[in-house]
Scaffold this motif. Structure first.
Motif, PDB file in Angstrom:
ATOM      1  N   ARG A  98       0.845  -1.195   0.000  1.00  0.00           N
ATOM      2  CA  ARG A  98       0.000   0.000   0.000  1.00  0.00           C
ATOM      3  C   ARG A  98       0.878   1.241   0.000  1.00  0.00           C
ATOM      4  O   ARG A  98       1.923   1.263   0.636  1.00  0.00           O
ATOM      5  N   TRP A  99       0.441   2.293  -0.704  1.00  0.00           N
ATOM      6  CA  TRP A  99       1.208   3.529  -0.729  1.00  0.00           C
ATOM      7  C   TRP A  99       0.284   4.705  -1.017  1.00  0.00           C
ATOM      8  O   TRP A  99      -0.865   4.549  -1.394  1.00  0.00           O
ATOM      9  N   VAL A 100       0.842   5.879  -0.809  1.00  0.00           N
ATOM     10  CA  VAL A 100       0.108   7.128  -1.025  1.00  0.00           C
ATOM     11  C   VAL A 100       0.876   7.988  -2.030  1.00  0.00           C
ATOM     12  O   VAL A 100       2.101   8.006  -2.025  1.00  0.00           O
ATOM     13  N   MET A 101       0.136   8.648  -2.901  1.00  0.00           N
ATOM     14  CA  MET A 101       0.716   9.652  -3.791  1.00  0.00           C
ATOM     15  C   MET A 101       0.157  10.990  -3.323  1.00  0.00           C
ATOM     16  O   MET A 101      -1.049  11.237  -3.415  1.00  0.00           O
ATOM     17  N   TYR A 102       1.046  11.815  -2.775  1.00  0.00           N
ATOM     18  CA  TYR A 102       0.639  13.077  -2.185  1.00  0.00           C
ATOM     19  C   TYR A 102       0.274  14.097  -3.252  1.00  0.00           C
ATOM     20  O   TYR A 102       0.883  14.155  -4.309  1.00  0.00           O
ATOM     21  N   LYS A 103      -0.713  14.922  -2.933  1.00  0.00           N
ATOM     22  CA  LYS A 103      -1.013  16.072  -3.784  1.00  0.00           C
ATOM     23  C   LYS A 103      -0.141  17.204  -3.280  1.00  0.00           C
ATOM     24  O   LYS A 103      -0.184  17.551  -2.106  1.00  0.00           O
ATOM     25  N   GLY A 104       0.674  17.751  -4.142  1.00  0.00           N
ATOM     26  CA  GLY A 104       1.583  18.812  -3.731  1.00  0.00           C
ATOM     27  C   GLY A 104       2.814  18.232  -3.044  1.00  0.00           C
ATOM     28  O   GLY A 104       3.311  17.173  -3.413  1.00  0.00           O
ATOM     29  N   LEU A 105       3.274  18.928  -2.023  1.00  0.00           N
ATOM     30  CA  LEU A 105       4.469  18.529  -1.284  1.00  0.00           C
ATOM     31  C   LEU A 105       4.251  17.200  -0.565  1.00  0.00           C
ATOM     32  O   LEU A 105       3.217  16.989   0.064  1.00  0.00           O
ATOM     33  N   ALA A 106       5.213  16.301  -0.664  1.00  0.00           N
ATOM     34  CA  ALA A 106       5.127  15.003   0.018  1.00  0.00           C
ATOM     35  C   ALA A 106       5.369  15.205   1.505  1.00  0.00           C
ATOM     36  O   ALA A 106       6.505  15.261   1.964  1.00  0.00           O
ATOM     37  N   GLU A 107       4.295  15.341   2.255  1.00  0.00           N
ATOM     38  CA  GLU A 107       4.363  15.592   3.695  1.00  0.00           C
ATOM     39  C   GLU A 107       3.546  14.518   4.419  1.00  0.00           C
ATOM     40  O   GLU A 107       2.315  14.533   4.396  1.00  0.00           O
ATOM     41  N   PRO A 108       4.224  13.556   5.060  1.00  0.00           N
ATOM     42  CA  PRO A 108       3.517  12.457   5.718  1.00  0.00           C
ATOM     43  C   PRO A 108       2.501  12.893   6.776  1.00  0.00           C
ATOM     44  O   PRO A 108       1.541  12.177   7.032  1.00  0.00           O
ATOM     45  N   SER A 109       2.670  14.056   7.366  1.00  0.00           N
ATOM     46  CA  SER A 109       1.698  14.478   8.375  1.00  0.00           C
ATOM     47  C   SER A 109       0.368  14.894   7.741  1.00  0.00           C
ATOM     48  O   SER A 109      -0.600  15.152   8.447  1.00  0.00           O
TER      49      SER A 109
END
Length: 88
Positions: free
Chosen positions: A39-50
């Motif tokens: 499983r993974w996430v593709m961030y919108k904009g800056l890759a910020e895990p918080s």
């Protein structure tokens, strides 16, 4: 976002959903020998895990099989990412 991640996601990823920030969550189309799917996430904009809300964080780390979709209680506040180091 890296080109390699986009290509990997296009060929091997299955979109599971999006959160309030526009981040997209994916799962591998095939299970590994243990029966789990990556499983993974593709961030919108800056890759910020918080920026990952709690319901999706639990899903990413296999705490839940599906993201939590229960209604919020009146006393619960909306999720905010970590704002340290910003003007806010």
């Amino acid at each position: 976002m890296h080109l390699g991640t986009q290509i990997y996601t296009f060929f091997r990823g299955k979109l599971i959903g999006k959160d309030i920030f526009g981040n997209c969550y994916f799962e591998h189309r095939l299970a590994n020998p243990n029966g789990k799917r990556k499983r993974w996430v593709m961030y919108k904009g800056l890759a910020e895990p918080s920026k990952v809300p709690p319901e999706w964080h639990g899903w990413l780390h296999y705490t839940f099989d599906a993201p939590i979709t229960k209604e919020k209680h009146k006393w619960q506040k909306d999720f905010l990412p970590n704002l340290s180091g910003t003007d806010l």
